[in-house]
Motif scaffolding. Structure first.
Motif, PDB file in Angstrom:
ATOM      1  N   HIS A  48       0.798  -1.223   0.000  1.00 20.20           N
ATOM      2  CA  HIS A  48       0.000   0.000   0.000  1.00 20.20           C
ATOM      3  C   HIS A  48       0.834   1.278   0.000  1.00 20.20           C
ATOM      4  O   HIS A  48       0.387   2.309  -0.487  1.00 20.20           O
ATOM      5  CB  HIS A  48      -0.959   0.002   1.192  1.00 20.20           C
ATOM      6  N   ARG A  49       2.049   1.229   0.499  1.00 21.48           N
ATOM      7  CA  ARG A  49       2.900   2.435   0.498  1.00 21.48           C
ATOM      8  C   ARG A  49       3.220   2.900  -0.921  1.00 21.48           C
ATOM      9  O   ARG A  49       3.528   4.069  -1.146  1.00 21.48           O
ATOM     10  CB  ARG A  49       4.178   2.173   1.274  1.00 21.48           C
ATOM     11  N   ASP A  73      -0.336  -6.173   2.673  1.00 23.44           N
ATOM     12  CA  ASP A  73       0.331  -6.194   3.972  1.00 23.44           C
ATOM     13  C   ASP A  73      -0.624  -5.789   5.087  1.00 23.44           C
ATOM     14  O   ASP A  73      -0.304  -4.985   5.948  1.00 23.44           O
ATOM     15  CB  ASP A  73       1.584  -5.313   3.955  1.00 23.44           C
ATOM     16  N   ASN A  74      -1.821  -6.333   5.047  1.00 22.56           N
ATOM     17  CA  ASN A  74      -2.870  -6.112   6.041  1.00 22.56           C
ATOM     18  C   ASN A  74      -3.401  -4.684   6.079  1.00 22.56           C
ATOM     19  O   ASN A  74      -4.112  -4.318   6.995  1.00 22.56           O
ATOM     20  CB  ASN A  74      -2.426  -6.524   7.444  1.00 22.56           C
ATOM     21  N   VAL A  77      -6.575  -1.595   2.049  1.00 25.62           N
ATOM     22  CA  VAL A  77      -6.427  -1.093   0.692  1.00 25.62           C
ATOM     23  C   VAL A  77      -6.811  -2.219  -0.264  1.00 25.62           C
ATOM     24  O   VAL A  77      -6.470  -3.374  -0.040  1.00 25.62           O
ATOM     25  CB  VAL A  77      -4.958  -0.668   0.426  1.00 25.62           C
ATOM     26  N   ASP A  78      -7.508  -1.867  -1.305  1.00 20.82           N
ATOM     27  CA  ASP A  78      -7.844  -2.834  -2.339  1.00 20.82           C
ATOM     28  C   ASP A  78      -6.571  -3.160  -3.122  1.00 20.82           C
ATOM     29  O   ASP A  78      -5.904  -2.254  -3.633  1.00 20.82           O
ATOM     30  CB  ASP A  78      -8.909  -2.243  -3.256  1.00 20.82           C
ATOM     31  N   LEU A  79      -6.221  -4.429  -3.201  1.00 19.25           N
ATOM     32  CA  LEU A  79      -5.001  -4.831  -3.900  1.00 19.25           C
ATOM     33  C   LEU A  79      -5.031  -4.391  -5.363  1.00 19.25           C
ATOM     34  O   LEU A  79      -3.988  -4.113  -5.946  1.00 19.25           O
ATOM     35  CB  LEU A  79      -4.806  -6.347  -3.797  1.00 19.25           C
ATOM     36  N   THR A  80      -6.213  -4.271  -5.934  1.00 19.67           N
ATOM     37  CA  THR A  80      -6.327  -3.815  -7.319  1.00 19.67           C
ATOM     38  C   THR A  80      -5.697  -2.439  -7.489  1.00 19.67           C
ATOM     39  O   THR A  80      -5.045  -2.170  -8.498  1.00 19.67           O
ATOM     40  CB  THR A  80      -7.803  -3.786  -7.761  1.00 19.67           C
ATOM     41  N   ALA A  81      -5.850  -1.571  -6.504  1.00 18.55           N
ATOM     42  CA  ALA A  81      -5.260  -0.229  -6.581  1.00 18.55           C
ATOM     43  C   ALA A  81      -3.738  -0.311  -6.626  1.00 18.55           C
ATOM     44  O   ALA A  81      -3.090   0.458  -7.344  1.00 18.55           O
ATOM     45  CB  ALA A  81      -5.721   0.612  -5.396  1.00 18.55           C
TER      46      ALA A  81
END
Length: 115
Positions: A48-49, A73-74, A77-81
């Motif tokens: 997400h960072r 990483d928990n 955040v949507d992994l797609t983003a």
């Protein structure tokens, strides 16, 4: 999994399992990324960072695709983003990025069934 112990992990890996690929993740600063890249067979997983850190975005744009994974990483955040951001940084289609990361997974973990 190691946090703030890259040198120790590298030492243990080279001594006990040098052929086993490693995956390092949770990078907040790109400064350690080059050390990981210099150490084969280590892989880098970004999360997400990547959506908010300009230095990490610049670093990710230069990383070889065959050494990458993506994760949340928990984070909430949507992994797609995260996928979309890396595809943008690499000037790739989302499909091409997914194919490459899938190939990376198979190379490191084998051809396992995903639930």
């Amino acid at each position: 999994h190691c946090v703030h112990t890259w040198d120790r992990c590298r030492f243990l890996h080279s001594k006990y399992a040098p052929k086993q690929p490693l995956v390092f993740h949770g990078f907040a600063r790109p400064s350690i990324v080059q050390s990981v890249l210099d150490y084969s067979p280590a892989m880098i997983s970004l999360g997400h960072r990547l959506l908010h850190s300009k230095p990490l975005q610049e670093c990710a744009a230069a990383l070889p695709l065959e050494r990458l994974f993506l994760e949340t990483d928990n984070a909430d955040v949507d992994l797609t983003a995260v996928y979309e951001e890396l595809a943008r940084l690499k000037s790739l289609s989302l499909r091409s990025l997914k194919e490459q990361l899938s190939n990376n997974f198979k190379r490191v973990f084998g051809d396992v069934e995903m639930a």
